[in-house]
Design an enzyme around this catalytic site. Structure first.
Site, PDB file in Angstrom:
ATOM      1  NE  ARG A   1      -2.208   1.289   3.601  1.00 40.71           N
ATOM      2  CZ  ARG A   1      -2.189   0.574   4.733  1.00 40.71           C
ATOM      3  NH1 ARG A   1      -2.857  -0.555   4.822  1.00 40.71           N
ATOM      4  NH2 ARG A   1      -1.490   0.973   5.770  1.00 40.71           N
TER       5      ARG A   1
ATOM      6  CE1 TYR B   1     -17.267  14.127 -12.753  1.00 42.67           C
ATOM      7  CE2 TYR B   1     -16.599  13.601 -10.517  1.00 42.67           C
ATOM      8  CZ  TYR B   1     -17.024  13.202 -11.767  1.00 42.67           C
ATOM      9  OH  TYR B   1     -17.208  11.866 -12.022  1.00 42.67           O
TER      10      TYR B   1
ATOM     11  CG  ASP C   1     -10.805  18.272 -11.553  1.00 41.29           C
ATOM     12  OD1 ASP C   1     -10.146  17.871 -12.532  1.00 41.29           O
ATOM     13  OD2 ASP C   1     -11.818  17.683 -11.124  1.00 41.29           O
TER      14      ASP C   1
ATOM     15  CE  LYS D   1     -13.723  11.159 -16.601  1.00 39.01           C
ATOM     16  NZ  LYS D   1     -13.915  12.277 -15.681  1.00 39.01           N
TER      17      LYS D   1
END
Ligand SMILES: *Cc1c(COP(=O)(O)O)cnc(C)c1O
Length: 393
Positions: free
Chosen positions: A58, A112, A185, A210
């Protein structure tokens, strides 16, 4: 090569070379897809030393480090990157890094939608004062709203669905008054067309789902921070446990190598389609930052070096049912959420987009489209037949 030599390279070269270190890849071009929870140590002393490069799956693997380094090296003024399992989790992890109980946070009205939902539900439940500003109003939009306890100012530019361009340098200047962190963002432009940290922002978030991934086959998010913000971001990411799977990370790294050629093509084709739409009598407006005439366009020209494949247009005076018939009649645009893959997509933007700073009253149904890597002539022919067939009599 020294860091300053690296900074002089063109962006396409950096995309190809970023994060490729022999200690990660050996003699191979690409890093291995390391599947790991346990990392073994030679001795107890090694385990307790605190300076082992890897300690637990992790907390980092060669695959993770390769993508982190690649994103850090293509982002101007970046100190480091953390990888999260989705764009939304990169946004929420970043928020948790900088907010504290009872503080105030500002977000653009065009943010968003799912992040707005997180702020309005989870953050308000934790006692954060969440407030929205008008993105187009720039500094004036936040000036009266800024408080001494404002810890975080979020920026998304251009905004989701409506494509407002935010005056980032003006917001950065105001943020200094209350020592707030500025998070951008940058999913739409990517570091190829916009460098928010170089303009004074502290963290750049990308939905790597994206354009980084670029093939509609992964969910991944990244947050890249400057020197001021990186340690706090890294610590929160560790505390939060938001790690991502090695296959998705590998695919993001692979996508990154071709991001420049893909984005150049998305840009060119989207502009071709958008200019064609501008001339159509059915279209009341095209919401594309590089075609706007207003204030947003001037800021875009100053702060961005390109535009991507996502924009919207308004069908003047059409009903929602007529707009739905138009979308249903398209053959080369898929009807689906997300964007940034190789394929074209179109959706009907809700008329009920949540806005609290400035009301949203479009002159008709809003169609958001992602122009993919198909031949633009085929896309235009498709739009033409669907518009003609669905057109109100
Ligand atoms: C899609 C998107 C996100 C969220 O990313 P996921 O990877 O879907 O969680 C965040 N911001 C913007 C602007 C987006 O378009």
């Amino acid at each position: 090569m020294s860091e300053s030599d690296e900074e002089k390279l063109g962006v396409a070269t950096r995309l190809v070379e970023a994060g490729r270190r022999p200690d990660l890849t050996g003699p191979f071009v690409n890093p291995p897809v390391v599947r790991a929870s346990t990392v073994l140590f030679d001795t107890v002393a090694d385990m307790n030393s605190g300076n082992a490069p890897y300690t637990y799956g992790r907390r980092g693997t060669p695959t993770i480090v390769a993508l982190e380094n690649a994103l850090t090296s293509i982002t101007a003024d970046a100190a480091g990157t953390v990888i999260c399992p989705s764009g939304l989790s990169a946004l929420t992890t970043t928020a948790f890094a900088f907010i504290e109980a009872g503080c105030h946070m500002l977000l653009p009205d065009c943010v968003y939608g799912p992040y707005r939902h997180f702020a309005d539900t989870m953050l308000t439940r934790l006692g954060i004062a969440v407030e929205y500003y008008d993105a187009i109003a720039g500094a004036a939009g936040i000036e009266g709203r800024l408080r001494p306890d404002t810890r975080l100012i979020h920026v998304e530019s251009p905004g989701s669905n409506t494509f407002e361009v935010v005056d980032l340098p003006a917001i950065v200047a105001l943020a200094k008054r209350s020592d707030a962190f500025v998070v951008v963002d940058n999913t739409w432009a990517t570091p190829l067309f916009h460098q928010p940290l170089a303009l004074g922002a502290d963290v750049m978030v990308l939905s790597a789902t994206k354009y980084v991934g670029g093939h509609a086959d992964i969910m991944l998010g990244t947050a890249t921070a400057n020197e001021r913000a990186y340690k706090q971001l890294r610590n929160t990411h560790g505390a939060n446990g938001t790690t991502a799977g090695p296959d998705d990370i590998y695919l993001a790294l692979r996508g990154l190598r071709t991001m420049k050629v893909r984005l150049d093509r998305h840009q060119e084709s989207a502009l071709t389609v958008a200019r064609w739409l501008l001339d159509r009598p059915e279209v009341a407006a095209v919401l594309h930052p590089s075609l706007f005439n207003g204030q947003g366009h001037t800021i875009w020209q100053r702060d961005f070096t390109g535009s991507s494949g996502l924009f919207a247009f308004i069908l003047g005076g059409w009903s929602e049912a007529e707009a739905a018939a138009f979308l249903d009649g398209l053959h080369h645009f898929g009807l689906g959420y997300s964007w940034g893959g190789f394929e074209s997509l179109a959706i009907l933007v809700s008329r009920d987009l949540k806005r609290t700073a400035t009301p949203w009253r479009p002159a008709g149904p809003v169609i958001r489209m992602h122009v993919g890597l198909e031949d633009p002539a085929d896309l235009i022919a498709d739009l033409e037949q669907a518009l003609t067939r669905a057109k109100p009599r």
